[in-house]
Write an enzyme that holds these catalytic residues in place. Structure first.
Site, short mmCIF file in Angstrom:
data_model
loop_
_atom_site.label_atom_id
_atom_site.label_comp_id
_atom_site.label_asym_id
_atom_site.label_seq_id
_atom_site.Cartn_x
_atom_site.Cartn_y
_atom_site.Cartn_z
N GLU A 196 2.08 7.71 3.37
CA GLU A 196 2.13 6.24 3.41
C GLU A 196 1.98 5.66 2.00
O GLU A 196 2.70 4.72 1.64
CB GLU A 196 0.96 5.72 4.25
CG GLU A 196 1.23 5.66 5.72
CD GLU A 196 1.96 4.38 6.07
OE1 GLU A 196 3.20 4.37 5.93
OE2 GLU A 196 1.30 3.43 6.49
N THR A 239 6.81 -3.51 3.12
CA THR A 239 5.36 -3.55 2.91
C THR A 239 5.02 -3.65 1.43
O THR A 239 4.17 -4.44 1.01
CB THR A 239 4.70 -2.30 3.53
OG1 THR A 239 4.93 -2.33 4.93
CG2 THR A 239 3.21 -2.26 3.27
N1 HSE Z 1 -2.55 -3.14 5.76
C1 HSE Z 1 -1.18 -2.94 5.39
C2 HSE Z 1 -0.63 -4.24 4.83
C3 HSE Z 1 -0.41 -2.54 6.61
O1 HSE Z 1 -0.81 -5.27 5.48
O2 HSE Z 1 -0.02 -4.22 3.78
C4 HSE Z 1 1.08 -2.38 6.39
O3 HSE Z 1 1.72 -2.20 7.64
#
Ligand code: HSE
Length: 314
Positions: free
Chosen positions: A131, A184
């Protein structure tokens, strides 16, 4: 010896309103299918990817499934020939934890193929590593629930301290995926590096309230705590009709609603399946009014994480 293992890995909702980077949960649908197969020549390859419209790389150093499985095999000093097949059953850049699902499914399937040398929890660092490689930042709020199932609190990152929370049986999630894509990596860059103390005070009050509400089956406390003063005010601007969709969910009886992960999907927590179905339909109607097509899902919290669908011995 196992020759082939087929695994389902669930989509996940990260952040859960107030818990940016520290809370996430798994749902039953959608989810990816990952097949790990033995092959005669040593080394790991990704043989086939479907359902991604050709968007995902097959190079094992660039694909989260390949990155996670390679790191696992390296640590195990395992050089067997293994090929992966990935059936993407969920949209990319949707905020549903697509990259984490593929990574979790891949390490889970490979670990099963090898006769389970590691406990499932010990696979988590490989999913997090994958990730981080694609999003540019370490965050486990999709990775942990995709691998472990359930509702996960990440108490800390140094070292990673992952806690599975008990949740009310009647807690259902209504989800809408408006058909657009948010990366993201880019959605993270929009966020401030620092936040005012009064914003932080509200946020940690809500985090504590949400955890207490989940553990004590207090739907009204869950409802009051589903507020985000950090990511939602900024990221919601990337989602056409966000406020209308969220308001439609609340009017239809949702406990609360916010962005799923980095969006554009929006989740709503509901007390029971019937309310969740009505909420999902109303969110879709509100989304349609903005001229955007969408897909809706209704699911309880998935408590199991990845699941073996089939194995071939030989
Ligand atoms: N916590 C992460 C964000 C999750 O909000 O960037 C990404 O799916």
């Amino acid at each position: 010896m196992k020759q082939e293992v087929t695994v389902f890995a669930p989509a996940t909702v990260a952040n859960v309103a107030c818990g940016f980077d520290i809370m996430g949960f798994a749902i039953n649908q959608p989810g990816d299918i990952i097949i790990a197969r033995r092959k005669p020549t040593p080394g790991l390859i990704i043989e086939r990817i479907s359902g991604d419209n050709g968007k995902l790389p097959k190079d094992v150093t660039e694909n989260t499934a390949g990155i996670a499985a390679s790191a696992l095999l390296k640590d195990l000093n395992e050089h067997s020939g293994i090929s992966l097949e990935i059936e993407k059953k969920m949209p990319l850049g949707s905020g549903l934890g697509s990259s984490a699902a593929s990574a979790a499914g891949a390490v889970y399937a490979v670990n099963q193929l090898l006769g389970e040398p590691l406990a499932t929890k010990a696979l988590l660092p490989y999913v997090i590593e994958a990730e981080a490689a694609v999003s540019g930042n370490i965050h486990a709020d999709n990775a942990a629930p995709a691998l472990l199932g359930g509702f996960i609190l990440i108490r800390g990152y140094d070292p990673v301290d992952v806690i599975s929370l008990n949740i009310p049986d009647n807690l259902f999630c209504a989800l809408i995926h408006p058909h657009s894509e948010i990366r993201t990596r880019e959605a993270r860059q929009l966020l401030p590096k620092e936040i005012p103390l009064r914003t932080a005070i509200k946020q940690w009050g809500n985090v504590g309230g949400l955890v207490a509400g989940l553990l004590s089956n207090d739907m009204q406390l869950i409802s009051r705590s589903l507020q985000d003063g950090i990511a939602e005010p900024i990221r919601s601007k990337l989602i056409p009709g966000f406020t209308d969709i969220k308001n439609a969910a609340i009017r239809a009886g949702a406990l609360g609603a916010s962005i799923s992960g980095s969006g554009p999907s929006i989740f709503a927590f509901c007390d029971g399946e019937a309310i969740a179905t009505a909420v999902a339909n109303k969110m879709q109607q509100a989304c349609r009014n903005t001229g955007t097509d969408s897909t809706i899902y209704v699911s309880p919290i998935n408590r199991n994480g990845p699941k073996v669908l089939a194995t071939v011995d030989g």
